[in-house]
Design a protein around this motif. Structure first.
Motif, PDB file in Angstrom:
ATOM      1  N   ASP A 105       0.798  -1.224  -0.055  1.00 63.78           N
ATOM      2  CA  ASP A 105       0.099   0.101  -0.076  1.00 63.78           C
ATOM      3  C   ASP A 105       0.906   1.265   0.098  1.00 63.78           C
ATOM      4  O   ASP A 105       0.505   2.130  -0.523  1.00 63.78           O
ATOM      5  CB  ASP A 105      -0.991   0.072   1.293  1.00 63.78           C
ATOM      6  CG  ASP A 105      -1.996  -1.213   1.084  1.00 63.78           C
ATOM      7  OD1 ASP A 105      -2.258  -1.635   0.158  1.00 63.78           O
ATOM      8  OD2 ASP A 105      -2.748  -1.338   2.245  1.00 63.78           O
ATOM      9  N   PHE A 106       1.826   1.167   0.639  1.00 65.11           N
ATOM     10  CA  PHE A 106       2.760   2.466   0.764  1.00 65.11           C
ATOM     11  C   PHE A 106       3.338   2.600  -0.736  1.00 65.11           C
ATOM     12  O   PHE A 106       3.600   3.925  -1.096  1.00 65.11           O
ATOM     13  CB  PHE A 106       4.261   2.248   1.634  1.00 65.11           C
ATOM     14  CG  PHE A 106       5.142   3.172   1.500  1.00 65.11           C
ATOM     15  CD1 PHE A 106       5.151   4.569   1.814  1.00 65.11           C
ATOM     16  CD2 PHE A 106       6.280   2.803   0.930  1.00 65.11           C
ATOM     17  CE1 PHE A 106       5.907   5.355   1.646  1.00 65.11           C
ATOM     18  CE2 PHE A 106       7.303   3.773   0.638  1.00 65.11           C
ATOM     19  CZ  PHE A 106       7.103   5.188   1.046  1.00 65.11           C
ATOM     20  N   PRO A 131       6.154   6.175 -18.040  1.00 66.35           N
ATOM     21  CA  PRO A 131       6.236   4.912 -18.686  1.00 66.35           C
ATOM     22  C   PRO A 131       6.752   3.929 -17.479  1.00 66.35           C
ATOM     23  O   PRO A 131       6.427   2.918 -17.024  1.00 66.35           O
ATOM     24  CB  PRO A 131       6.935   4.976 -19.828  1.00 66.35           C
ATOM     25  CG  PRO A 131       6.987   6.140 -20.216  1.00 66.35           C
ATOM     26  CD  PRO A 131       6.890   7.014 -18.898  1.00 66.35           C
ATOM     27  N   VAL A 132       7.803   4.445 -16.726  1.00 62.24           N
ATOM     28  CA  VAL A 132       8.363   3.416 -15.562  1.00 62.24           C
ATOM     29  C   VAL A 132       7.320   3.309 -14.431  1.00 62.24           C
ATOM     30  O   VAL A 132       7.237   2.263 -13.964  1.00 62.24           O
ATOM     31  CB  VAL A 132       9.700   4.194 -15.088  1.00 62.24           C
ATOM     32  CG1 VAL A 132      10.209   3.643 -14.041  1.00 62.24           C
ATOM     33  CG2 VAL A 132      10.678   4.269 -16.325  1.00 62.24           C
ATOM     34  N   ALA A 133       6.781   4.337 -13.977  1.00 62.95           N
ATOM     35  CA  ALA A 133       5.841   4.364 -12.864  1.00 62.95           C
ATOM     36  C   ALA A 133       4.861   3.564 -13.188  1.00 62.95           C
ATOM     37  O   ALA A 133       4.157   2.730 -12.449  1.00 62.95           O
ATOM     38  CB  ALA A 133       5.346   5.692 -12.434  1.00 62.95           C
ATOM     39  N   GLU A 134       4.341   3.551 -14.459  1.00 65.50           N
ATOM     40  CA  GLU A 134       2.960   2.619 -14.818  1.00 65.50           C
ATOM     41  C   GLU A 134       3.600   1.130 -14.975  1.00 65.50           C
ATOM     42  O   GLU A 134       2.772   0.218 -14.415  1.00 65.50           O
ATOM     43  CB  GLU A 134       2.605   2.931 -16.199  1.00 65.50           C
ATOM     44  CG  GLU A 134       1.773   4.304 -16.431  1.00 65.50           C
ATOM     45  CD  GLU A 134       0.385   4.253 -15.389  1.00 65.50           C
ATOM     46  OE1 GLU A 134      -0.010   3.354 -15.117  1.00 65.50           O
ATOM     47  OE2 GLU A 134       0.387   5.356 -14.734  1.00 65.50           O
ATOM     48  N   ARG A 135       4.735   0.811 -15.264  1.00 68.55           N
ATOM     49  CA  ARG A 135       5.329  -0.494 -15.394  1.00 68.55           C
ATOM     50  C   ARG A 135       5.435  -0.997 -13.812  1.00 68.55           C
ATOM     51  O   ARG A 135       5.051  -2.333 -13.395  1.00 68.55           O
ATOM     52  CB  ARG A 135       6.589  -0.634 -16.175  1.00 68.55           C
ATOM     53  CG  ARG A 135       6.521  -0.503 -17.681  1.00 68.55           C
ATOM     54  CD  ARG A 135       7.852  -0.636 -18.336  1.00 68.55           C
ATOM     55  NE  ARG A 135       8.685  -1.546 -17.813  1.00 68.55           N
ATOM     56  CZ  ARG A 135      10.159  -1.753 -17.811  1.00 68.55           C
ATOM     57  NH1 ARG A 135      10.614  -0.887 -18.632  1.00 68.55           N
ATOM     58  NH2 ARG A 135      10.668  -2.715 -17.537  1.00 68.55           N
ATOM     59  N   LEU A 136       6.111  -0.078 -13.139  1.00 74.77           N
ATOM     60  CA  LEU A 136       6.159  -0.529 -11.643  1.00 74.77           C
ATOM     61  C   LEU A 136       4.909  -0.852 -10.744  1.00 74.77           C
ATOM     62  O   LEU A 136       5.059  -1.675  -9.908  1.00 74.77           O
ATOM     63  CB  LEU A 136       6.818   0.778 -10.736  1.00 74.77           C
ATOM     64  CG  LEU A 136       7.249   0.627  -9.601  1.00 74.77           C
ATOM     65  CD1 LEU A 136       8.594  -0.621  -9.648  1.00 74.77           C
ATOM     66  CD2 LEU A 136       8.048   1.874  -9.028  1.00 74.77           C
ATOM     67  N   LYS A 137       3.781  -0.143 -11.214  1.00 75.45           N
ATOM     68  CA  LYS A 137       2.457  -1.084 -10.558  1.00 75.45           C
ATOM     69  C   LYS A 137       2.384  -2.339 -10.574  1.00 75.45           C
ATOM     70  O   LYS A 137       1.737  -2.779  -9.850  1.00 75.45           O
ATOM     71  CB  LYS A 137       1.315  -0.019 -11.118  1.00 75.45           C
ATOM     72  CG  LYS A 137       1.452   1.523 -10.682  1.00 75.45           C
ATOM     73  CD  LYS A 137       0.073   2.104 -11.489  1.00 75.45           C
ATOM     74  CE  LYS A 137       0.077   3.600 -11.101  1.00 75.45           C
ATOM     75  NZ  LYS A 137      -0.922   4.531 -11.988  1.00 75.45           N
ATOM     76  N   ASN A 138       2.867  -2.834 -11.819  1.00 77.80           N
ATOM     77  CA  ASN A 138       2.433  -4.189 -12.059  1.00 77.80           C
ATOM     78  C   ASN A 138       3.274  -5.170 -10.996  1.00 77.80           C
ATOM     79  O   ASN A 138       2.946  -6.088 -10.434  1.00 77.80           O
ATOM     80  CB  ASN A 138       2.793  -4.633 -13.527  1.00 77.80           C
ATOM     81  CG  ASN A 138       1.857  -4.130 -14.454  1.00 77.80           C
ATOM     82  OD1 ASN A 138       0.765  -4.258 -14.010  1.00 77.80           O
ATOM     83  ND2 ASN A 138       2.023  -3.954 -15.444  1.00 77.80           N
ATOM     84  N   THR A 139       4.717  -4.441 -10.759  1.00 77.04           N
ATOM     85  CA  THR A 139       5.637  -5.150  -9.999  1.00 77.04           C
ATOM     86  C   THR A 139       5.112  -5.184  -8.624  1.00 77.04           C
ATOM     87  O   THR A 139       5.018  -6.181  -7.744  1.00 77.04           O
ATOM     88  CB  THR A 139       6.917  -4.590 -10.131  1.00 77.04           C
ATOM     89  OG1 THR A 139       7.521  -4.454 -11.217  1.00 77.04           O
ATOM     90  CG2 THR A 139       7.975  -5.129  -9.079  1.00 77.04           C
ATOM     91  N   VAL A 140       4.823  -3.799  -8.070  1.00 79.04           N
ATOM     92  CA  VAL A 140       4.103  -3.593  -6.891  1.00 79.04           C
ATOM     93  C   VAL A 140       3.122  -4.835  -6.496  1.00 79.04           C
ATOM     94  O   VAL A 140       2.668  -5.087  -5.330  1.00 79.04           O
ATOM     95  CB  VAL A 140       3.729  -2.234  -6.431  1.00 79.04           C
ATOM     96  CG1 VAL A 140       3.268  -1.980  -5.196  1.00 79.04           C
ATOM     97  CG2 VAL A 140       4.932  -1.435  -6.403  1.00 79.04           C
ATOM     98  N   ALA A 141       2.198  -4.802  -7.367  1.00 80.96           N
ATOM     99  CA  ALA A 141       1.127  -5.801  -7.408  1.00 80.96           C
ATOM    100  C   ALA A 141       1.343  -7.362  -6.841  1.00 80.96           C
ATOM    101  O   ALA A 141       0.740  -7.945  -6.398  1.00 80.96           O
ATOM    102  CB  ALA A 141       0.211  -5.821  -8.565  1.00 80.96           C
ATOM    103  N   SER A 142       2.609  -7.529  -7.022  1.00 82.20           N
ATOM    104  CA  SER A 142       3.089  -8.837  -6.694  1.00 82.20           C
ATOM    105  C   SER A 142       3.518  -8.985  -5.280  1.00 82.20           C
ATOM    106  O   SER A 142       3.675 -10.343  -5.076  1.00 82.20           O
ATOM    107  CB  SER A 142       4.258  -9.304  -7.785  1.00 82.20           C
ATOM    108  OG  SER A 142       5.219  -8.757  -7.406  1.00 82.20           O
ATOM    109  N   ILE A 143       3.540  -8.029  -4.762  1.00 81.81           N
ATOM    110  CA  ILE A 143       3.939  -7.996  -3.469  1.00 81.81           C
ATOM    111  C   ILE A 143       3.221  -8.490  -2.246  1.00 81.81           C
ATOM    112  O   ILE A 143       2.013  -7.985  -2.393  1.00 81.81           O
ATOM    113  CB  ILE A 143       4.751  -6.547  -2.889  1.00 81.81           C
ATOM    114  CG1 ILE A 143       5.925  -6.150  -3.865  1.00 81.81           C
ATOM    115  CG2 ILE A 143       5.193  -6.561  -1.444  1.00 81.81           C
ATOM    116  CD1 ILE A 143       6.372  -4.664  -3.646  1.00 81.81           C
ATOM    117  N   ARG A 144       3.623  -9.635  -1.449  1.00 84.41           N
ATOM    118  CA  ARG A 144       2.584  -9.868  -0.468  1.00 84.41           C
ATOM    119  C   ARG A 144       3.071  -9.871   0.979  1.00 84.41           C
ATOM    120  O   ARG A 144       4.443  -9.992   1.156  1.00 84.41           O
ATOM    121  CB  ARG A 144       2.426 -11.455  -0.667  1.00 84.41           C
ATOM    122  CG  ARG A 144       1.861 -11.840  -1.951  1.00 84.41           C
ATOM    123  CD  ARG A 144       0.257 -11.312  -2.044  1.00 84.41           C
ATOM    124  NE  ARG A 144      -0.315 -11.664  -3.384  1.00 84.41           N
ATOM    125  CZ  ARG A 144      -0.444 -10.685  -4.550  1.00 84.41           C
ATOM    126  NH1 ARG A 144       0.281  -9.462  -4.460  1.00 84.41           N
ATOM    127  NH2 ARG A 144      -0.983 -11.018  -5.696  1.00 84.41           N
TER     128      ARG A 144
END
Length: 351
Positions: free
Chosen positions: A314-315, A338-351
């Motif tokens: 969430d942070f 473009p980097v920020a948008e790609r990064l959202k997908n990576t962050v989505a994988s964090i548990r």
């Protein structure tokens, strides 16, 4: 960064409590508030100013969460997060494949902002901004350019009368992400530097004098006439230091600004790998400042504590959507869209 000095008074008070000098009911330190989730991190000092601001703001928005961060250096951050000592790390130097394999758990590189390293100098009587070519920057630290009136410096700075005074190169004596960014650049622009020295958070400098921290380098440059050094852009701006222009790969003389650093990332946006481990040194593009880098948070993909994993997730989403807007005002460059948008997908994988 400046480190505080802890008072011994709390230690003495704790001893008094434990030995019965106070009421018997006061038998130890107060228990941690179970309603507060504390997340601990450690690592790079380069982004510490903006991390401190972000963590404080996030804590105000989420009173049940406290994020503690210790700027102990990139190497310390990598070591502690790899061993599970802290909940996340931070580094200006991306981890190597070997380091990732040696970590006790899978780690993600989360780029947060971009920063620059700038050449600072002390030239009494000269107020003009000095230009530094890649050849001159490497030559000063290789010991092949030793006087301020060297013909290579004069050729790049028509109209400036340089004194025949010896240059005093100053470098970081401590392991530093700032040094990694600077030497990574020198390795790309100078074959002699690449062969003789290389890039790392700590290298064997051929010439010069070492000082600890940005404050040490800056202090020596200020005190010693004709000295030369390198510091973080944020530190130079906060301390009103004179810093020079650098010739980029397109042949343009560029002064470090958040916009010029973002331009470097945008110029390489199509080549940034999926794991975001990339060097931006000497990036292409006419508007790019050449001595810059991402700085990364090192976050476990699967946290040992699921609640902390959710809060880190969430942070990071808050950082991308809200925190990035504060970067430029503090001397950092925000992530390109473009980097920020790609990064959202990576962050989505964090548990």
């Amino acid at each position: 960064m400046v480190r505080g000095v802890r008072s011994v008074v709390p230690i003495l008070l704790s001893f008094a409590l434990l030995t019965g000098c106070k009421s018997p009911k006061q038998t130890g330190a107060p228990a941690a508030d179970p309603r507060i989730l504390t997340i601990n991190g450690a690592g790079a000092s380069f982004p510490n100013p903006i991390y401190s601001k972000w963590f404080a703001e996030y804590g105000r928005l989420h009173p049940g969460v406290r994020i503690n961060y210790q700027p102990i250096g990139s190497g310390g951050g990598i070591r502690q997060v790899s061993q599970g000592i802290v909940d996340f790390g931070a580094s200006d130097d991306p981890m190597t494949d070997t380091q990732l394999q040696q970590s006790s758990h899978p780690l993600l590189h989360i780029p947060t902002v971009l920063g620059a390293v700038v050449p600072v100098y002390n030239l009494p009587g000269i107020s003009a901004e000095v230009r530094f070519s890649p050849e001159v920057l490497a030559g000063i630290y290789l010991g092949t350019i030793t006087f301020w009136d060297d013909q290579k410096i004069i050729a790049d700075n028509p109209g400036i009368k340089f004194p025949h005074e010896e240059i005093l190169p100053v470098y970081r004596s401590d392991g530093s992400g700032t040094t990694f960014i600077f030497t990574d650049y020198l390795t790309k622009v100078s074959s002699a530097w690449a062969q003789q020295v290389g890039n790392s958070t700590s290298v064997k400098w051929p010439v010069g004098i070492g000082q600890k921290g940005n404050e040490g380098v800056a202090g020596m440059v200020r005190q010693a006439p004709y000295a030369f050094g390198y510091v973080e852009l944020v530190y130079a701006l906060q301390n009103h230091m004179t810093f020079g222009l650098v010739r980029n790969g397109a042949g343009q003389w560029i002064k470090a600004t958040p916009a010029a650093v973002t331009a470097a990332a945008e110029a390489q946006a199509d080549t940034i790998p999926a794991d975001f481990r990339v060097s931006l040194a000497n990036a292409g593009g006419t508007a790019s400042y050449p001595i810059c880098s991402f700085t990364w948070l090192l976050v476990p993909q699967q946290s040992a504590d699921a609640t902390k994993g959710r809060q880190l997730h969430d942070f990071l989403l808050w950082m991308i959507s809200e925190g990035e807007q504060e970067a430029a005002a503090m001397g950092y460059a925000p992530l390109p869209r473009p980097v920020a948008e790609r990064l959202k997908n990576t962050v989505a994988s964090i548990r």
